[in-house]
Each structure stands twice: as structure tokens, then as C-alpha cells.
Scaffold this active site. Structure first.
Site, PDB file in Angstrom:
ATOM      1  N   ARG A   1     -11.974  -8.904 -36.827  1.00  0.00           N
ATOM      2  CA  ARG A   1     -11.503  -8.083 -35.704  1.00  0.00           C
ATOM      3  C   ARG A   1     -11.215  -8.916 -34.453  1.00  0.00           C
ATOM      4  NH1 ARG A   1     -14.431  -5.392 -31.436  1.00  0.00           N
ATOM      5  NH2 ARG A   1     -16.064  -6.787 -32.136  1.00  0.00           N
TER       6      ARG A   1
ATOM      7  N   ALA B   1     -15.748   7.317 -30.442  1.00  0.00           N
ATOM      8  CA  ALA B   1     -14.900   8.029 -31.409  1.00  0.00           C
ATOM      9  C   ALA B   1     -15.325   9.494 -31.495  1.00  0.00           C
ATOM     10  CB  ALA B   1     -14.996   7.356 -32.783  1.00  0.00           C
TER      11      ALA B   1
ATOM     12  N   ARG C   1     -13.361 -15.305 -33.270  1.00  0.00           N
ATOM     13  CA  ARG C   1     -14.811 -15.307 -33.499  1.00  0.00           C
ATOM     14  C   ARG C   1     -15.274 -15.964 -34.782  1.00  0.00           C
ATOM     15  NH1 ARG C   1     -16.368  -9.404 -31.365  1.00  0.00           N
ATOM     16  NH2 ARG C   1     -15.846 -10.002 -29.245  1.00  0.00           N
TER      17      ARG C   1
ATOM     18  N   HIS D   1     -22.417  -8.581 -35.868  1.00  0.00           N
ATOM     19  CA  HIS D   1     -21.918  -7.834 -34.710  1.00  0.00           C
ATOM     20  C   HIS D   1     -21.062  -6.637 -35.092  1.00  0.00           C
ATOM     21  CE1 HIS D   1     -20.618  -7.252 -30.594  1.00  0.00           C
ATOM     22  NE2 HIS D   1     -19.352  -7.442 -30.904  1.00  0.00           N
TER      23      HIS D   1
ATOM     24  N   GLU E   1     -10.310 -12.395 -23.657  1.00  0.00           N
ATOM     25  CA  GLU E   1     -11.337 -12.722 -24.659  1.00  0.00           C
ATOM     26  C   GLU E   1     -10.711 -13.541 -25.781  1.00  0.00           C
ATOM     27  OE1 GLU E   1     -13.204  -9.006 -25.754  1.00  0.00           O
ATOM     28  OE2 GLU E   1     -14.210  -8.845 -23.826  1.00  0.00           O
TER      29      GLU E   1
ATOM     30  N   HIS F   1     -20.932 -12.291 -34.105  1.00  0.00           N
ATOM     31  CA  HIS F   1     -20.569 -12.641 -32.732  1.00  0.00           C
ATOM     32  C   HIS F   1     -21.166 -14.016 -32.447  1.00  0.00           C
ATOM     33  CE1 HIS F   1     -19.923 -12.519 -28.460  1.00  0.00           C
ATOM     34  NE2 HIS F   1     -19.279 -11.383 -28.578  1.00  0.00           N
TER      35      HIS F   1
ATOM     36  N   GLY G   1     -15.135  -4.835 -23.229  1.00  0.00           N
ATOM     37  CA  GLY G   1     -14.174  -3.867 -22.732  1.00  0.00           C
ATOM     38  C   GLY G   1     -13.287  -3.310 -23.808  1.00  0.00           C
TER      39      GLY G   1
ATOM     40  N   SER H   1     -22.108  10.045 -31.875  1.00  0.00           N
ATOM     41  CA  SER H   1     -21.818  10.423 -30.488  1.00  0.00           C
ATOM     42  C   SER H   1     -21.366   9.238 -29.632  1.00  0.00           C
ATOM     43  CB  SER H   1     -23.046  11.094 -29.881  1.00  0.00           C
ATOM     44  OG  SER H   1     -24.186  10.266 -30.037  1.00  0.00           O
ATOM     45  N   GLY H   2     -20.690   8.266 -30.251  1.00  0.00           N
ATOM     46  CA  GLY H   2     -20.094   7.178 -29.471  1.00  0.00           C
ATOM     47  C   GLY H   2     -18.683   7.552 -29.035  1.00  0.00           C
TER      48      GLY H   2
HETATM   49  C1  SIN Z   1     -18.042  -8.830 -26.280  1.00  0.00           C
HETATM   50  O1  SIN Z   1     -18.190  -8.366 -25.165  1.00  0.00           O
HETATM   51  O2  SIN Z   1     -18.015 -10.021 -26.530  1.00  0.00           O
HETATM   52  C2  SIN Z   1     -17.911  -7.878 -27.401  1.00  0.00           C
HETATM   53  C3  SIN Z   1     -16.576  -7.276 -27.376  1.00  0.00           C
HETATM   54  C4  SIN Z   1     -16.225  -6.894 -28.746  1.00  0.00           C
HETATM   55  O3  SIN Z   1     -16.995  -7.115 -29.663  1.00  0.00           O
HETATM   56  O4  SIN Z   1     -15.124  -6.371 -28.923  1.00  0.00           O
END
Ligand code: SIN
Length: 532
Positions: A377, A14, A281, A342, A112, A235, A47, A11-12
Site C-alpha cells: 500500500r 469506513a 515502505r 502495520h 510521505e 511500517h 493523513g 466503527s472506523g
Molecule cells: C503513517 O503515518 O506513517 C501511517 C500512514 C499510513 O499508514 O498510511
């Protein structure tokens, strides 16, 4: 037996975006193992990436994604998902999602790691919660959507498993109603897995408790192809605090100028990558891991104290409040951080329409591997993938399994418990759960070696036997089912990591520290594992 036109598991973003669109065409069951709001999506801070700035372009977003993905993202998949972004953002807005805007009403775009431009649409630092709340509210209003909360999907029902002499396909699922202990049978020709990732397979993770790899494990047992499981993204900045073990410090903070420093205030990232704290990352997480090992300290620090206090509080209210509760004033002192598991970049192998290798089954979001994320990713591409691919999956399943064709009458057998009793020693389940998470962290995390992987494989093999015995001899509970899935997914990660004899993206091994394009040109597009 409950019959539906569509069964959505999870239920996220997707699952709910699929359900909202599908409900215009037929009856939808949303099956979710806790409350509908307990999802990975809810915890997403940063985001959703989308090309919105006139200075930006799809080509640049594609190039950044390919670069982060370290040579494993199929360009056409990336291009499709990136270029369909603006359309689905409008759809999210039409469902009530509010993104932060500038005074003139334009969207405020964040930045980011790995993104060459500002292209992150956000709602403060709680974007995921905003999306979850709005989609859920909309879905709960819909008469064609039935929520089955506290229902744990145990296994997919396939013609092969049921012994039917028809071509293999998925025809439904068994789900445990956690509150009554009964197992219910759901029938549909269109089953969509949206169960999220598997961060909980590691001791330290930014993921919520529900992230136990259930979808990948179920699909694997049903005979689906699984791909790229070695690419677990760590992460770089999870809060280091004994009272808050899984709290993410969003990458958006580095996008707004926060710097990684050691305990003496040294900005060490430039020594590893010209992009400094905003490098992709995998690079940042490995650098932190190395710094921690070099200095023997428990963590490094993220410093945003040079920014105006008002800006920090307005932009990151959730992080500010959470840290303040723990006596850390982020406007005055650096935040202690460590890397943590993460995101699962691999998963159930699908095309860009979410179609798996098993007819009747689609997979969307973190559970799936379209290839978009390649070996690593790019930040904030995952929410985008979830909402784009769920749209394509609906179109795809309607074209393959048109609703106007009456579903074949199949009587699915009821779940049989046999001579089972209640689990007599819960301690064994908790012990095995801890052991898996600890061994994955110690042997299969940011830096790997063949020897460590082999150790992990041996231990997991024994655990798998023990868990299997439990599964057959005792009444199923959600704890037992999660453990069964965790051990399955941990094994898939170890098997995939063992097969990759090079370092690439999120997979780094001291035995083969270099990327080996020559050797892997043909066969590393996807590290596919075909079910036994
Ligand atoms: C974050 O806010 O650093 C995570 C965003 C992500 O993992 O895409």
C-alpha cells in the site's frame, strides 16, 4: 431478533461514513466490539492522500500507487478511488473534520514515502483521531443510527449455513454482548463489514488491540473469497521502547526531512534505494531489518534534530509529547525505531463498490481487498479508500437491494449454547494467543522462507484444532472469539504466502528473491483463496 435496513460492523472511517450516508435512507445498526472510538482509524497519524495541489494530478497519484503496488493494482480501481478523492474530502469537511491549513487558508499538504508530490491532508500528527471524533459525534446525533458497543460479531448468518433452499446470501449476524454474555441475532439484507485489519496477529505491531482480523475470518467462514493475504505491510518506524510497544512514528516525519541512521549516525537508506528514507515502505522495512541483523543492534534511529524545534513540536505534537514522557527529546536526539506489522493489504475480495462474492455482504476498508493496494500500500491511501468505497458500497447495495422492496420474512434461529460451561483455563487462551503472535513474527514476517512457512503452517494447524475444541465446548467470550479469528487469519496469511513463489511488494522470500512477472502474469492479479 433485531431488524435493520443496514448492519455495519465496525466503527472506523469506513463504517461511520457508510452509516452517516445510509442513515438518510433507513435504520442503521453500528455494531462494534469495544467503545466506538477504539478503531484503527483513531490511531492513524499521517493523513489522507488526495490530489489537491494544482501542480499534482490524478495520473501522478495513480502512477505512484501502481508503482508501490508492484504490478498488482488494477489500474481502473486505482483511478476510480483516486479521482473520487476530492469529493469525499469535501464531505469529511462537511462532517466537521478539520485539516491543517496554511496562513492563507489553503490546505497544508504533507509528503510521505512513495508519493512524488505533496498530497497528504493531515491534522497535526493525529489525523485519524480527528476524523474518528468528528464522524462519531455526527453519527451519535443521528436518530437513525443505533450504536451497539461492546458487541462482538461472532459469525455472519447465511442462507447456506441455515440450510435454506435459496441462493446463497448473507441475511444477518450473531453478536455477543460482552457485558451480559448474551448472543443477539441481527437481521438485515445489507451487511457491511468494516472491521479493519489484523496487525495483532504479529508480536510487534503498530495496531491497537482490536485489530484481530475478525471480518476476514467471519467472511472466510461464510464462504467468501479472500485475496492477497500474504501482503502484510510492515511500517518501518515503530517506536522501540519497552514501555510503548505499538507507538507509530509517522512516515510524515520522513516526509518533512527526518533521516534513518544507524547507531553511528550513518544514513544508510541511500545504499538501498535512490529515494533514500522516502522509498516505499517494503523497501525501507527490509533495509532496516537487514541493518539490524547486520549490526546485531536492537533498532535503528530516526533523526529530525536538524529541523527547528518549534516546527517539530507544532507539526508532531503527539509524537513529541509521547516520546518526552519516555525521556526522549526528539528535537535533540534521534528516535529509536523498528519495523512492525502495520497494514493488511489483502482481505475479503471485493470490487470497487465493496461487493463481496457473497450477495448481501459488502466489505470496506482494511478488511477488504479491492486491489487498490496491490502488493504494497502507498502511504495514506487507506483512509481515502475507506471513505470513497463506503460511498460506492451504499449506492451499490441500494441498487441491488432496493429499500422499497420489503425484506423477505425470515425467522433466524436464536443462538444455541448447548451444554457448554465457562472456560476453565484462561491460561490456555492467553498461551495460544502469544504462541500465534510469536510464531508469526519469527516465521512469517518481513523476510520469509518456504521452510519457515511450513513450520508455521504445522503449528497453526494444531492450534486451530485446539481453539476449535474450545469454541465448541465452552461459553463464548470475546477473548476466545478473537483467538478463533486470529488463528484463522494467521493460517490464511501463511497459505497465501506459501502459494506465492516469488518476491513482490510486501512479500519477500529468500527462496524466490526476485519478482517473476513472466510466470505470474495471468494468475497473480489477486492471490485468491476460495473458501472450503
Ligand atoms: C503513517 O503515518 O506513517 C501511517 C500512514 C499510513 O499508514 O498510511
Amino acid at each position: 431478533m433485531k431488524n435493520y435496513d443496514f448492519i455495519v460492523v465496525g466503527s472506523g472511517i469506513a463504517g461511520l461514513s457508510f452509516a452517516l450516508r445510509a442513515a438518510k435512507l433507513g435504520k442503521v445498526a453500528v455494531i462494534t466490539k469495544k467503545n466506538a472510538s477504539q478503531t484503527n482509524t483513531s490511531w492513524a497519524q499521517g493523513g489522507i492522500s488526495c490530489v489537491k495541489d494544482p501542480e499534482d494530478s490524478f495520473e501522478q497519484h495513480v502512477a505512484d500507487t501502481l508503482d508501490a503496488g508492484a504490478g498488482l493494482c488494477p489500474r481502473e480501481v486505482v483511478h476510480t478511488i483516486v479521482s473520487e478523492g476530492p469529493e469525499v474530502i469535501d464531505e469529511l469537511i462537511s462532517w466537521g473534520v478539520e485539516f491543517d491549513r496554511k496562513k492563507n487558508g489553503d490546505l497544508e499538504l504533507g509528503r510521505e514515502g512513495g508519493h512524488g508530490k505533496r498530497r497528504i491532508l493531515h491534522h497535526k500528527d493525529t489525523t485519524g483521531r480527528e476524523i474518528q471524533d468528528k464522524l462519531e459525534a455526527e453519527a451519535r446525533e443521528h436518530k437513525n443510527i443505533d450504536f451497539y458497543e461492546h458487541h462482538f460479531a461472532i459469525d455472519l448468518l447465511t442462507t447456506a449455513k441455515l440450510g435454506f433452499a435459496t441462493p446463497p446470501r448473507c441475511v444477518g449476524i450473531y453478536a455477543l454482548d460482552e457485558r451480559t454474555g448474551d448472543v443477539e441475532t441481527f437481521r438485515s439484507d445489507r451487511v457491511i463489514l468494516c472491521t479493519g485489519g489484523s496487525g495483532r496477529v504479529y508480536l510487534y505491531t503498530t495496531n491497537p488491540n482490536i485489530a484481530t482480523g475478525d471480518g476476514v475470518a467471519m467472511a472466510w467462514r461464510a464462504g467468501c473469497e479472500i485475496a492477497n493475504m500474504e501482503f502484510v505491510q510492515f511500517h518501518p518506524t515503530c517506536l522501540y521502547h519497552h514501555k510503548e510497544k505499538s507507538f507509530l512514528i509517522t512516515e510524515a516525519m520522513r516526509g518533512e526531512g527526518a533521516e534513518l541512521i544507524d547507531k553511528d549516525g550513518r544514513q544508510f537508506m541511500k545504499e538501498y534505494d535512490r529515494r533514500g528514507s522516502l522509498a516505499p515502505r517494503d523497501i525501507v522495512a527490509r533495509a532496516i531489518d537487514l541493518e539490524i541483523k547486520k549490526t546485531g543492534g536492537p533498532c535503528v534511529y530516526l533523526d529530525i534534530t536538524h529541523k527547528p524545534k518549534k516546527f517539530v513540536i507544532d507539526r508532531f505534537p503527539n509524537i513529541y509529547e509521547t516520546c518526552k514522557r519516555l525521556d526522549i527529546d526528539i528535537t535533540k536526539e534521534p528516535i529509536p525505531v523498528v519495523p512492525a506489522a502495520h497494514y493488511q493489504c489483502g482481505g475479503v475480495s471485493t470490487d470497487v463498490n465493496g461487493a463481496t462474492t457473497l450477495p448481501g455482504l459488502w466489505a470496506v476498508g482494511e478488511v477488504a481487498c479491492t486491489g487498490l493496494h496491490g502488493a504494497n500500500r502507498l502511504a495514506s491511501n487507506s483512509l481515502l479508500e475507506g471513505v470513497v468505497v463506503s460511498k460506492r458500497a451504499l449506492e451499490n447495495c441500494i441498487s441491488k437491494m432496493p429499500l422499497k422492496i420489503k425484506p423477505e420474512k425470515i425467522e433466524l434461529p436464536e443462538w444455541e449454547s448447548g451444554e457448554v460451561t465457562d472456560v476453565d483455563e484462561l491460561v490456555v487462551i492467553y498461551h495460544n494467543w502469544d504462541e500465534i503472535r510469536r510464531l508469526m513474527w519469527d516465521y512469517v514476517s518481513i523476510v520469509r522462507t518456504g521452510k519457515r512457512l511450513q513450520r508455521a503452517a504445522t503449528r497453526l494447524h494444531n492450534l486451530q484444532r485446539e481453539v476449535q475444541e474450545f469454541y465448541w465446548n465452552f461459553r463464548v467470550t470475546s477473548e476466545l472469539l478473537e483467538l478463533r479469528n486470529l488463528v484463522e487469519v494467521a493460517t490464511l496469511i501463511v497459505d497465501s504466502a506459501t502459494r506465492r513463489k516469488e518476491s513482490r511488494g510486501a512479500h519477500y522470500t529468500l527462496d524466490f528473491p526476485e519478482r517473476n512477472d513472466a510466470r505470474f502474469q495471468e494468475n497473480t492479479k489477486l492471490n485468491r483463496i476460495i473458501a472450503r
